[in-house]
Motif scaffolding. Structure first.
Motif, PDB file in Angstrom:
ATOM      1  N   GLY A   6       0.827  -1.203   0.000  1.00 52.49           N
ATOM      2  CA  GLY A   6       0.000   0.000   0.000  1.00 52.49           C
ATOM      3  C   GLY A   6       0.860   1.251   0.000  1.00 52.49           C
ATOM      4  O   GLY A   6       0.562   2.225  -0.704  1.00 52.49           O
ATOM      5  N   LEU A   7       1.943   1.232   0.785  1.00 52.36           N
ATOM      6  CA  LEU A   7       2.837   2.394   0.832  1.00 52.36           C
ATOM      7  C   LEU A   7       3.460   2.637  -0.541  1.00 52.36           C
ATOM      8  O   LEU A   7       3.580   3.770  -0.987  1.00 52.36           O
ATOM      9  N   ALA A  67       2.194   1.634  -3.470  1.00 50.68           N
ATOM     10  CA  ALA A  67       1.139   2.019  -4.412  1.00 50.68           C
ATOM     11  C   ALA A  67       0.750   3.476  -4.205  1.00 50.68           C
ATOM     12  O   ALA A  67       0.560   4.225  -5.169  1.00 50.68           O
ATOM     13  N   LEU A  68       0.659   3.892  -2.933  1.00 49.68           N
ATOM     14  CA  LEU A  68       0.270   5.276  -2.643  1.00 49.68           C
ATOM     15  C   LEU A  68       1.311   6.244  -3.199  1.00 49.68           C
ATOM     16  O   LEU A  68       0.988   7.252  -3.813  1.00 49.68           O
ATOM     17  N   ASN A  89       3.352   5.723  -5.688  1.00 54.38           N
ATOM     18  CA  ASN A  89       3.306   5.737  -7.151  1.00 54.38           C
ATOM     19  C   ASN A  89       2.098   6.485  -7.687  1.00 54.38           C
ATOM     20  O   ASN A  89       2.145   7.028  -8.787  1.00 54.38           O
ATOM     21  N   ALA A  90       1.012   6.491  -6.897  1.00 54.91           N
ATOM     22  CA  ALA A  90      -0.223   7.074  -7.413  1.00 54.91           C
ATOM     23  C   ALA A  90      -0.297   8.576  -7.224  1.00 54.91           C
ATOM     24  O   ALA A  90      -1.204   9.222  -7.734  1.00 54.91           O
ATOM     25  N   LEU A  91       0.643   9.143  -6.473  1.00 56.28           N
ATOM     26  CA  LEU A  91       0.622  10.588  -6.263  1.00 56.28           C
ATOM     27  C   LEU A  91       1.744  11.226  -7.072  1.00 56.28           C
ATOM     28  O   LEU A  91       2.915  10.879  -6.895  1.00 56.28           O
ATOM     29  N   ASP A  92       1.394  12.133  -7.965  1.00 55.33           N
ATOM     30  CA  ASP A  92       2.401  12.732  -8.844  1.00 55.33           C
ATOM     31  C   ASP A  92       3.244  13.769  -8.126  1.00 55.33           C
ATOM     32  O   ASP A  92       4.418  13.920  -8.400  1.00 55.33           O
TER      33      ASP A  92
END
Lengths: 226, 231, 219
Positions: free
Chosen positions: B126-127, B129-130, B132-135
């Protein structure tokens, strides 16, 4: 700052979200229909008889509540996207924790409303005759919902600007709520079957609520402090 | 970062030596009279479990420091720590599973330790993914730091709720792999492997931190170059 | 000591430095117009002064309150109207103003809210959701917040965009009254002529630093 001002600000944020949702008929109805759809899926997948249904009821209810709340949480901060809403909120002179409690209260109200409709509906659809326990079941559900929405709103704030945020929200929320799910299911099972343990599970629910509702306002402050 | 560059080579050499010694001790140690050769898996499983937990602790620490001091170095260390921790957690779960099949007759048992470690793996994922998902780099740093702290609070609650669940709901049928008493002959290889894994963790952390720092620097340079072309 | 002081303010987004030692001090009743090309850091400076961004290096004080520790006190004493209007589309103008008032700890006075809506010429639309409003109407409503309280500092980012002739006249009259009562105005604007007869000084933001705006840059 006087308490009255803080309470009024909290209430106003929650009011804005609930009224907005009501006017747009957005979240509430879709949450409810989603919950019904999940129940149908469970019924078809497990096809329980009456006895099995009573045993499965706590798990079915909590799983449905968890999936349904994901739906509502995905929209908590959507309202703040139009015309810089979040920026506006952060310019407020009340502490950031108050903003969190406002957002949380709004989501809590919507979620509880869905649950109040969902519980009797489940008893009818699964043909489980535990109507005498209905108030106690609602009590357990509410107790769990406090912490669930507390953690959920925080994670919603965290994933607000992320790509594919709804998936991410589910990925983060589901493992973190494992204790809540265990305690909630076991407490409900304890209500329906007096031979099972109830007290410690209720305690665990309370611990979860207290920990997250104490931690989340701070965490929210760190999250939004640029 | 300069400090990391300096210690990198000695650390890597030391790690390889320690791993060599550790593996030699593991392979030459006598087989267990109960567990047979399967006991050798534990020499990997136990140290990697400790390192997984230590990694999470480290990530929480540097996350808190980042929120407090707002220095990018802490965020780089957190990003590297997550990657290293995820690797150790995966090794822990895989080795536990391989050990469990001959010992328990099942690949998996829902005991408190395994469940907590599984949740920890999901948290590490999750850490990642989070992030990677925030530009926005700074937003990503803040969000992952807060998530790491939330997870650190959640892990003990998860552990104890699963313990209660297993003991209240049904008596524990299995003892976790690490619960075996560690006696004389088992100790030297275990100690050697523990030392080797601590070194391995440190070496991986240094390598990964430098990789993360280099990647960020490259991205910054690239962005600047594009801006200049744009102007 | 001046009412607003900014000393050696720096700000960077990652490695990209935007502000590089900004110095500014303003007194009660003063109006300043911030000039500068796109990307010169005007919005960043306004965001820092509004406490929306946290101070990375340097000092910023408003009425003796420091931005580093007393952000809430500063936010209590300022109004920021930027590109975004911070209005909620599903709420009416009155409800939007009440939302703002409650979040700034202002006493709930329905008469004040109604008067503010009327003053910006929106009383005919006071029962309609803001969603249907034009950009100019939204801007007026956003500026109507100035009538709810008397902040020390008013931060405006391109306030004249989307406003018609009447809107500009109303805004200038309001600013005049606000300044008379001892408020401070700092606005980022591309055309300071729109201020007309309002007394103001010009500031130019260039290479991350503030200078007297009358010195035209060669660029």
């Amino acid at each position: 700052m006087p308490l009255l001002i803080l309470l009024r600000a909290t209430y106003r944020v929650a009011w804005k979200d609930v009224v907005g949702d009501w006017r747009r008929r957005a979240t509430l109805s879709s949450m409810l229909f989603f919950a019904i759809a999940v129940l149908v899926v469970f019924q078809v997948a497990f096809d329980p008889d009456r006895q099995e249904a009573t045993r499965l009821l706590p798990g079915l209810l909590w799983a449905t509540v968890l999936f349904t709340s994901l739906m509502g949480l995905g929209r908590v901060f959507q309202a703040e996207e139009e015309d810089g809403g979040l920026e506006g909120l952060l310019l407020a002179s009340v502490p950031r924790g108050v903003l969190f409690f406002g957002k949380w209260l709004g989501n809590l109200l919507l979620t509880v409303l869905v649950e109040l409709l969902l519980l009797p509906l489940t008893l009818v659809l699964f043909n489980v005759d535990v109507w005498g326990q209905l108030p106690a079941l609602i009590g357990v559900l509410l107790l769990g919902t406090l912490g669930l929405t507390g953690l959920g709103v925080l994670l919603a704030a965290m994933t607000q600007t992320a790509r594919s945020r709804e998936t991410l929200l589910a990925l983060l929320l589901l493992p973190l709520t494992a204790p809540l799910l265990i305690a909630g299911v076991q407490a409900m099972a304890g209500l329906l079957d007096p031979s099972l343990e109830l007290g410690s599970w209720m305690r665990l629910l309370v611990i979860f609520d207290v920990v997250y509702l104490a931690l989340a306002p701070w965490a929210f402050g760190w999250l939004v402090a640029e | 970062m300069r400090f990391l560059t300096k210690i990198q080579l000695p650390l890597v050499v030391l790690t390889i030596l320690a791993l060599g010694v550790g593996l030699w001790l593991v392979l030459t140690a006598p087989a267990d009279y109960q567990q047979g050769n399967a006991v050798r898996i534990l020499y990997v499983h136990v140290p990697s479990a400790k390192m997984a937990l230590l990694s999470y602790f480290f990530v929480t620490l540097v996350s808190a420091l980042y929120l407090w001091r707002r220095q990018e170095t802490y965020d780089i260390l957190a990003e590297a720590g997550v990657a290293v921790g995820a690797a150790f957690t995966f090794v822990t779960l895989a080795s536990g599973s391989i050990w469990g099949k001959p010992m328990w007759g099942a690949w998996w048992a829902w005991d408190a330790r395994l469940t907590s470690v599984l949740v920890m793996l999901i948290l590490f994922m999750g850490l990642m993914a989070l992030r990677n998902a925030l530009d926005d780099r700074i937003k990503a740093a803040r969000a992952t730091a807060v998530l790491a702290i939330i997870g650190a609070v959640d892990l003990p609650i998860i552990h104890y709720s699963v313990v209660w669940w297993r003991t209240l709901h049904q008596p524990p049928s299995f003892a976790g792999p690490a619960k075996q008493a560690i006696t004389g002959e088992l100790l030297p290889p275990l100690l050697a492997m523990s030392v080797a894994f601590v070194l391995l963790g440190a070496a991986l952390l240094v390598l990964k931190s430098r990789e993360v720092a280099a990647r960020r620097q490259w991205e910054a340079v690239e962005t600047e170059r594009l801006e200049q072309i744009h102007e | 000591m001046a009412l607003l002081t900014v000393q050696d303010l720096h700000h960077a987004f990652g490695r990209h430095r935007v502000l590089n030692g900004v110095e500014l001090s303003m007194e009660a009743g003063e109006c300043a117009v911030l000039l500068g090309s796109n990307g010169s850091g005007k919005s960043t400076l306004l965001a820092l002064l509004s406490t929306r961004l946290r101070v990375q290096k340097g000092h910023y004080q408003l009425a003796g309150y420091s931005a580093a520790q007393q952000g809430e006190e500063i936010r209590h004493r300022l109004l920021f109207v930027g590109h975004h209007t911070h209005l909620y589309g599903h709420l009416t103008p009155l409800e939007n103003l009440r939302f703002f008032a409650d979040l700034h700890g202002l006493p709930p006075q329905p008469a004040t809210l109604a008067a503010a809506v009327a003053a910006v010429g929106l009383q005919r639309f006071s029962e309609q959701p803001v969603r249907w409003f034009s950009a100019g109407m939204r801007k007026r409503l956003a500026l109507a917040r100035l009538l709810l309280f008397q902040p020390l500092l008013l931060l405006l980012d391109e306030p004249y965009s989307a406003l018609d002739v009447q809107g500009v006249a109303w805004l200038n009259a309001s600013l005049d009254r606000f300044l008379q009562q001892g408020g401070m105005v700092l606005m980022a604007s591309h055309d300071p002529e729109r201020l007309e007869s309002l007394p103001h000084r010009l500031l130019r933001l260039q290479r991350g630093q503030l200078s007297d705006g009358r010195e035209e840059c060669p660029c």
